[in-house]
Design a protein around this motif. Structure first.
Motif, mmCIF file in Angstrom:
data_model
loop_
_atom_site.group_PDB
_atom_site.id
_atom_site.type_symbol
_atom_site.label_atom_id
_atom_site.label_comp_id
_atom_site.label_asym_id
_atom_site.label_seq_id
_atom_site.Cartn_x
_atom_site.Cartn_y
_atom_site.Cartn_z
ATOM 1 N N ARG A 1 1.724 6.247 -7.286
ATOM 2 C CA ARG A 1 0.570 6.917 -7.885
ATOM 3 C C ARG A 1 0.631 8.425 -7.689
ATOM 4 O O ARG A 1 0.288 9.204 -8.582
ATOM 5 N N LEU A 2 1.056 8.868 -6.504
ATOM 6 C CA LEU A 2 1.077 10.292 -6.189
ATOM 7 C C LEU A 2 2.412 10.950 -6.511
ATOM 8 O O LEU A 2 2.532 12.173 -6.443
ATOM 9 N N ARG B 1 0.827 -1.206 0.000
ATOM 10 C CA ARG B 1 0.000 0.000 0.000
ATOM 11 C C ARG B 1 0.860 1.254 0.000
ATOM 12 O O ARG B 1 0.581 2.222 -0.709
ATOM 13 N N ALA B 2 1.923 1.244 0.815
ATOM 14 C CA ALA B 2 2.801 2.414 0.878
ATOM 15 C C ALA B 2 3.470 2.654 -0.466
ATOM 16 O O ALA B 2 3.502 3.784 -0.964
ATOM 17 N N PHE B 3 3.995 1.590 -1.069
ATOM 18 C CA PHE B 3 4.671 1.735 -2.361
ATOM 19 C C PHE B 3 3.695 2.206 -3.437
ATOM 20 O O PHE B 3 4.000 3.114 -4.213
ATOM 21 N N GLY C 1 5.561 -3.622 -12.237
ATOM 22 C CA GLY C 1 4.489 -4.021 -11.328
ATOM 23 C C GLY C 1 3.482 -2.940 -11.002
ATOM 24 O O GLY C 1 2.435 -3.218 -10.417
ATOM 25 N N ARG C 2 3.760 -1.672 -11.390
ATOM 26 C CA ARG C 2 2.957 -0.527 -10.949
ATOM 27 C C ARG C 2 1.468 -0.676 -11.266
ATOM 28 O O ARG C 2 0.619 -0.606 -10.375
ATOM 29 N N GLY D 1 -4.172 -1.589 -9.768
ATOM 30 C CA GLY D 1 -5.443 -2.226 -10.092
ATOM 31 C C GLY D 1 -5.886 -3.210 -9.033
ATOM 32 O O GLY D 1 -7.075 -3.273 -8.671
ATOM 33 N N GLY D 2 -4.941 -3.979 -8.506
ATOM 34 C CA GLY D 2 -5.280 -4.959 -7.474
ATOM 35 C C GLY D 2 -5.782 -4.322 -6.191
ATOM 36 O O GLY D 2 -6.775 -4.761 -5.600
ATOM 37 N N LEU D 3 -5.113 -3.251 -5.742
ATOM 38 C CA LEU D 3 -5.547 -2.577 -4.528
ATOM 39 C C LEU D 3 -6.897 -1.897 -4.709
ATOM 40 O O LEU D 3 -7.722 -1.854 -3.792
ATOM 41 N N ARG D 4 -7.144 -1.341 -5.902
ATOM 42 C CA ARG D 4 -8.450 -0.742 -6.172
ATOM 43 C C ARG D 4 -9.549 -1.792 -6.105
ATOM 44 O O ARG D 4 -10.640 -1.545 -5.587
#
Length: 297
Positions: free
Chosen positions: A12-13, A5-7, A62-63, A68-71
């Protein structure tokens, strides 16, 4: 999961600082999480080039999958969460946008099957939508809102506007005459860089360096868009109107746009809501309605 989550938030930001804001931890904690993930994977993910973060090839591979997976996880949790249907939605919105665009259109939304009552909160101060202080928001900025989904409604442009009566008494025979009109000016530079008459006239090629000092001293300065537009409607001068805020006023004949050049501001109006919140039918209904309404003007 915490390191992922941190990465993902940093990637993203494009900022450790904003990732810390989004996840409600310190920047140091974010850095440690990213280092822990790099140690676990055995590869470097983020490098620095001056003050900029640069993603390595491994990070780029992997970005998108990680985001997409976390969303998907967020949406899954949102769908499982037990929520009573909203009886009314709290919508936080910038006051000028509420007064000059939204209010006129809300009755159309209320006719939709399943529409909720809307508690309109026209405030300049930001509320924490991610923590439930509002269900949705319409924000004016660059579209980066940690912890929130954002959908662009309008890309902002500015151009001169005035009342028909003002233009009749003060004809604009040539664009260079603008330098001699009473200018209505918006002063938002205390909070954000905002193009004023100087920038508009320069972009239009109508001013040189010798005019700048005089221009900065002239006109009536206001700190609110609605006040500026009200003054323009009353014939007090000519102001720079935001395209999304003056469209209805021009259509209704309350303002006119006496000259064509437009200047992009770099800002826009964005609908924002927590990640996955549009899985709720009442949120999705409002989102779909306002996005469609914005497209039609």
């Amino acid at each position: 999961m915490s390191t992922l989550r941190a990465f993902e938030s940093v990637v993203r930001l494009q900022s450790i600082k904003w990732a810390a804001v989004e996840l409600h931890v310190t920047p140091g904690a974010i850095s440690q999480q990213v280092k822990a993930l790099e140690a676990d994977l055995g590869v470097q993910l983020i490098a620095r080039r001056g003050n900029q973060l640069v993603l390595t090839e491994a990070a780029l591979r992997g970005r998108d999958y990680l985001t997409g997976g976390l969303r998907l996880l967020q949406r899954g949790v949102e769908r499982m969460r037990l929520r009573p249907p909203l009886r009314r939605m709290r919508l936080t919105v910038e006051p000028a946008f509420a007064a000059n665009w939204l209010i006129k259109r809300l009755p159309q939304y209320r006719t939709l099957p399943g529409a909720q009552d809307v508690l309109l909160d026209p405030a300049k101060a930001l509320v924490d939508i991610a923590r439930g202080e509002a269900d949705l928001g319409i924000r004016f900025g660059h579209g980066r809102y940690p912890g929130l989904e954002s959908i662009n409604l309008f890309e902002d442009e500015i151009f001169p506007v005035c009342s028909p009566g003002y233009l009749q008494l003060n004809p604009l025979g040539d664009l260079k005459d603008l330098k001699h009109h009473h200018l209505l000016r918006l002063d938002w530079k205390a909070t954000r860089p905002w193009p004023d008459w100087t920038e508009w006239l320069q972009a239009a090629g109508l001013i040189d360096e010798s005019d700048l000092a005089d221009l900065e001293r002239r006109g009536t300065v206001m700190g609110d868009s609605s006040l500026l537009l009200r003054a323009a409607q009353e014939g007090q001068g000519i102001g720079l109107g935001q395209a999304s805020l003056v469209a209805d006023l021009i259509k209704d004949g309350k303002l006119v746009a006496p000259c064509a050049p437009r200047l992009r501001t770099g800002f826009g109006y964005y609908l924002v809501f927590p990640h996955g919140a549009d899985a709720r039918p009442e949120i999705k209904l409002f989102k779909d309605w306002i996005v469609a309404e914005a497209k039609t003007g």
